[in-house]
Design an enzyme around this catalytic site. Structure first.
Site, short mmCIF file in Angstrom:
data_model
loop_
_atom_site.label_atom_id
_atom_site.label_comp_id
_atom_site.label_asym_id
_atom_site.label_seq_id
_atom_site.Cartn_x
_atom_site.Cartn_y
_atom_site.Cartn_z
N HIS A 62 0.82 -1.20 0.00
CA HIS A 62 0.00 0.00 0.00
C HIS A 62 0.86 1.26 0.00
O HIS A 62 1.95 1.29 0.57
CB HIS A 62 -0.92 0.00 1.23
CG HIS A 62 -1.83 -1.19 1.28
ND1 HIS A 62 -2.33 -1.70 2.46
CD2 HIS A 62 -2.33 -1.98 0.30
CE1 HIS A 62 -3.11 -2.74 2.20
NE2 HIS A 62 -3.11 -2.93 0.89
N LYS A 72 4.62 6.36 7.69
CA LYS A 72 4.11 5.43 8.70
C LYS A 72 5.21 5.06 9.69
O LYS A 72 6.38 4.92 9.31
CB LYS A 72 3.57 4.16 8.04
CG LYS A 72 2.35 4.39 7.17
CD LYS A 72 1.88 3.10 6.50
CE LYS A 72 0.67 3.36 5.62
NZ LYS A 72 0.22 2.12 4.93
N TYR A 132 0.23 1.27 14.31
CA TYR A 132 1.03 2.17 13.51
C TYR A 132 0.40 3.56 13.43
O TYR A 132 -0.81 3.74 13.49
CB TYR A 132 1.30 1.61 12.12
CG TYR A 132 0.12 1.21 11.28
CD1 TYR A 132 -0.33 2.03 10.24
CD2 TYR A 132 -0.53 -0.01 11.48
CE1 TYR A 132 -1.41 1.64 9.45
CE2 TYR A 132 -1.59 -0.41 10.69
CZ TYR A 132 -2.04 0.43 9.68
OH TYR A 132 -3.10 0.06 8.90
N ASP A 168 -6.22 -6.46 -2.46
CA ASP A 168 -4.82 -6.72 -2.77
C ASP A 168 -4.66 -7.75 -3.88
O ASP A 168 -3.76 -7.65 -4.72
CB ASP A 168 -4.08 -7.18 -1.52
CG ASP A 168 -3.94 -6.07 -0.48
OD1 ASP A 168 -4.09 -4.89 -0.84
OD2 ASP A 168 -3.70 -6.39 0.70
#
Length: 207
Positions: A62, A72, A132, A168
């Site tokens: 991603h 991130k 995260y 995905d």
């Protein structure tokens, strides 16, 4: 806390110092000031996410459009994952390269990836839980994905039969994304990082 840059520019591994005794342990899992010293600009996060996955689940790859992109800061608070960072920035010296870092609840490492890099992971245990931080809030119109099993990327996922989400599994390959102009541009990513640099911080090499 030890911070080292990986083989992909803009990707960092953070190893905290753990302080334990018979009662338990304590650690600093994130320090904005320490991270900023290495990435050379102030670090701010706008959203925190929690992801729980069964063993063999692969999520990614991603990324988000730059600017603003989405940096991130990723850690594993339960179980273990192989965290994967992919350089998908067109024009980068390491375009197409990936790096994997084991994140788990023993060493409690984290990774930071700058805007423009791709991110994914494979759960090595059941109930593998990632926590995260993201530099921007979720924006579905700017979110992109590359197929995690793309032969061009050749990511060595530690799963005999990777379990993918429908999104995905239907994601385009790196070549398809590049042909359609959906990949981040390396120079644009560096310019965006430079635009946020504080006057007292040195610029990245080559800027």
């Amino acid at each position: 806390m030890k911070i080292r840059e990986l083989g992909i520019e803009g990707a960092w591994e953070i190893t905290p110092q753990q302080h334990g005794d018979p009662r338990g342990l304590f650690l600093e899992w994130f320090r904005a000031d320490r991270l900023a010293e290495h990435v050379r600009h102030p670090v701010h996060f706008a959203q925190g996410n929690l992801s729980v996955s069964a063993r063999g689940v692969v999520r990614g790859i991603h990324f988000a459009d730059v600017p603003p992109g989405q940096a991130k800061y990723v850690s594993c608070v339960r179980g273990a994952v192989l965290d994967v960072i992919v350089d998908i920035r067109v024009g980068s010296p390491t375009f197409g390269r990936w790096e994997g870092v084991r994140l788990d609840d023993v060493d409690r490492r984290a990774v930071y990836l700058a805007e423009g890099l791709g991110h994914g992971f494979c759960a090595l245990t059941d109930d593998a839980t990632l926590a995260y931080l993201c530099s921007t809030t979720y924006n579905p119109t700017a979110e992109r994905a590359a197929h995690p099993l793309d032969p061009e990327l050749a990511i060595d996922w530690p799963a005999a039969e990777p379990q993918l989400s429908a999104r995905d599994a239907a994601a385009p390959t790196l070549a398809e994304l590049r042909a359609s102009g959906q990949l981040p541009d390396y120079r644009a990513c560096r310019a965006y990082a430079e635009s946020r640099r504080s006057p007292d911080m040195p610029p990245p090499d080559g800027i």
